[in-house]
Design a protein around this motif. Sequence first.
Motif, PDB file in Angstrom:
ATOM      1  N   LEU A 153     -35.902 -50.894  45.260  1.00 16.44           N
ATOM      2  CA  LEU A 153     -35.051 -52.073  45.449  1.00 16.44           C
ATOM      3  C   LEU A 153     -35.941 -53.289  45.695  1.00 16.44           C
ATOM      4  O   LEU A 153     -36.816 -53.250  46.574  1.00 16.44           O
ATOM      5  N   VAL A 154     -35.744 -54.345  44.911  1.00 17.58           N
ATOM      6  CA  VAL A 154     -36.469 -55.608  45.129  1.00 17.58           C
ATOM      7  C   VAL A 154     -35.417 -56.683  45.389  1.00 17.58           C
ATOM      8  O   VAL A 154     -34.552 -56.925  44.537  1.00 17.58           O
ATOM      9  N   VAL A 155     -35.479 -57.281  46.559  1.00  9.29           N
ATOM     10  CA  VAL A 155     -34.518 -58.325  46.924  1.00  9.29           C
ATOM     11  C   VAL A 155     -35.274 -59.639  47.111  1.00  9.29           C
ATOM     12  O   VAL A 155     -36.346 -59.652  47.726  1.00  9.29           O
ATOM     13  N   SER A 156     -34.739 -60.720  46.557  1.00  7.26           N
ATOM     14  CA  SER A 156     -35.354 -62.026  46.824  1.00  7.26           C
ATOM     15  C   SER A 156     -34.303 -62.994  47.321  1.00  7.26           C
ATOM     16  O   SER A 156     -33.149 -62.966  46.876  1.00  7.26           O
ATOM     17  N   ASP A 166     -32.714 -56.672  52.256  1.00  3.37           N
ATOM     18  CA  ASP A 166     -32.959 -55.464  51.457  1.00  3.37           C
ATOM     19  C   ASP A 166     -32.385 -54.237  52.147  1.00  3.37           C
ATOM     20  O   ASP A 166     -31.699 -53.422  51.529  1.00  3.37           O
ATOM     21  N   ARG A 212     -38.141 -50.164  49.256  1.00  3.16           N
ATOM     22  CA  ARG A 212     -37.640 -51.533  49.343  1.00  3.16           C
ATOM     23  C   ARG A 212     -38.767 -52.556  49.426  1.00  3.16           C
ATOM     24  O   ARG A 212     -39.769 -52.323  50.106  1.00  3.16           O
ATOM     25  N   THR A 213     -38.560 -53.692  48.749  1.00  4.13           N
ATOM     26  CA  THR A 213     -39.471 -54.842  48.881  1.00  4.13           C
ATOM     27  C   THR A 213     -38.601 -56.087  48.963  1.00  4.13           C
ATOM     28  O   THR A 213     -37.653 -56.224  48.185  1.00  4.13           O
ATOM     29  N   VAL A 214     -38.917 -56.965  49.906  1.00  6.14           N
ATOM     30  CA  VAL A 214     -38.166 -58.223  49.987  1.00  6.14           C
ATOM     31  C   VAL A 214     -39.124 -59.393  49.747  1.00  6.14           C
ATOM     32  O   VAL A 214     -40.258 -59.389  50.229  1.00  6.14           O
TER      33      VAL A 214
END
Length: 413
Positions: free
Chosen positions: A123-126, A137, A152-154
């Motif tokens: 999961l990549v959230v920006s 995220d 996960r990466t934010v």
Amino acid sequence: MASPLPTMETAHAAVLAIGTANPAKCVAQEEYVDWYFRVTKSDHLVDLKAKMKRMCDKSGIRKRHLCLTEDMIAAHPELLDRAAPSLDARLGIARDAVPELAMAAAARAIAEWGRPAADITHLVVSTNAGAHAPGADARLAELLGLRATVQRTVLYMHGCSAGCSALRLAKDIAESNRRARVLVACAEVFLIAFAAPDEARLDALVAASLFGDGAGAVIVGTDGDDDPGAPVEHPPIFHMLSASQTTIAGTHQRVSLQLSERGLDYKISGEVPALVRAGIERCMEDALAPLGLAGGGGGWNHLFWAMHPGGRAILDSYEAGLRLEPGKLAASRRVLSEYGNMSGAAIIFVLDELRRRRRRRDGGEEEEEESDEYCEWGAMVGVGPGLTIETMVLRASATGGHVGDEVKKSTTA
Ligand SMILES: CC(=O)CC(=O)SCCNC(=O)CCNC(=O)[C@H](O)C(C)(C)COP(=O)(O)OP(=O)(O)OC[C@H]1O[C@@H](n2cnc3c(N)ncnc32)[C@H](O)[C@@H]1OP(=O)(O)O
């Protein structure tokens, strides 16, 4: 063309599904300036209001969606007072608003993808509206019921290029992890920066003239050799061939974001459109020449273009700098018109709009004036703080990711 087009032998990542969402509240552009000056109790600033009207009249924006309500402003008067600390209030609202908006877009992307949310591996959230950990995220993973092992990466505060950065990261993850399925979710709420108009801050007035709220989500994975055991999913929409990032030397103060106790402060120099115009062709040469797709004297009309709609003047700069024919940026102009500049999320709306136009063409419903945008090869471009230009070379799938309602088996590399 300088050299043969790239082959698709390598297992490149691809966009497999797209979803978008906006808050329900919608403000028409012709009402926006009156609304903004009324809710910020600034109607006495007559000249500034007239200036903002001139900006809005030339913005190419028809309407925008916003999370911010008058009830929120009433509950948090510090949002209007530049002298008062307001970061806690802004982050408090964004803590729920960002993941909820992201979830609405992600749920649509997952539904189109056709596989269960539990099959998402990364999961990549920006967002530009966050400074939490665990952040949007973690909350989004919870709301969607993703596995506890989802990686996960934010990305916080990547400005308007955040969506391009998130897609670049997703491409790298998908291409280096066999069978990875990456959910990218970009959600933006302008309330993190919303402030009363100020004669000393005309760039903030430009930001207030342009920005709107929205979320875009994409599923990214590689499309490799046939594997009879692979789960059924939506076929690729855009193949992601290569990605690059260029920082234009000497421009690091031209667009900047600063988080302070007053919220997020956007600084946008009036030179940005000219800098984009001057720098874009070199940037595209560097990105596209290695694939044999560079333009040349005749311009860059042999490609389709997914430009981040940062503002009407920015789109004009891309068009002039690349000598594009009218209509080549129709998808970006439409997204700008319907939603304003949704910062990082906007680029996903542009990808969605491009594929919608291709589907209409495939279905025999020709667009009026934009038939030349159906090129096989194209590029996605976004400008962010730095001044940083993010690019990605794309190849539209032959079917536009849509063969009736058919889905196909797609495997990872
Ligand atoms: C945040 C990120 O990470 C990356 C980003 O995307 S940053 C945002 C990128 N967007 C931009 O840089 C803004 C792009 N600007 C535009 O689209 C247009 O300039 C606009 C729609 C705002 C106005 O349209 P225009 O064709 O320039 O109209 P123009 O008549 O020249 O300007 C209207 C007024 O706005 C003012 N103005 C325009 N740009 C300005 C700026 N950057 N700062 C201050 N004032 C500005 C002009 O001085 C003018 O004022 P007057 O009417 O009082 O003379």
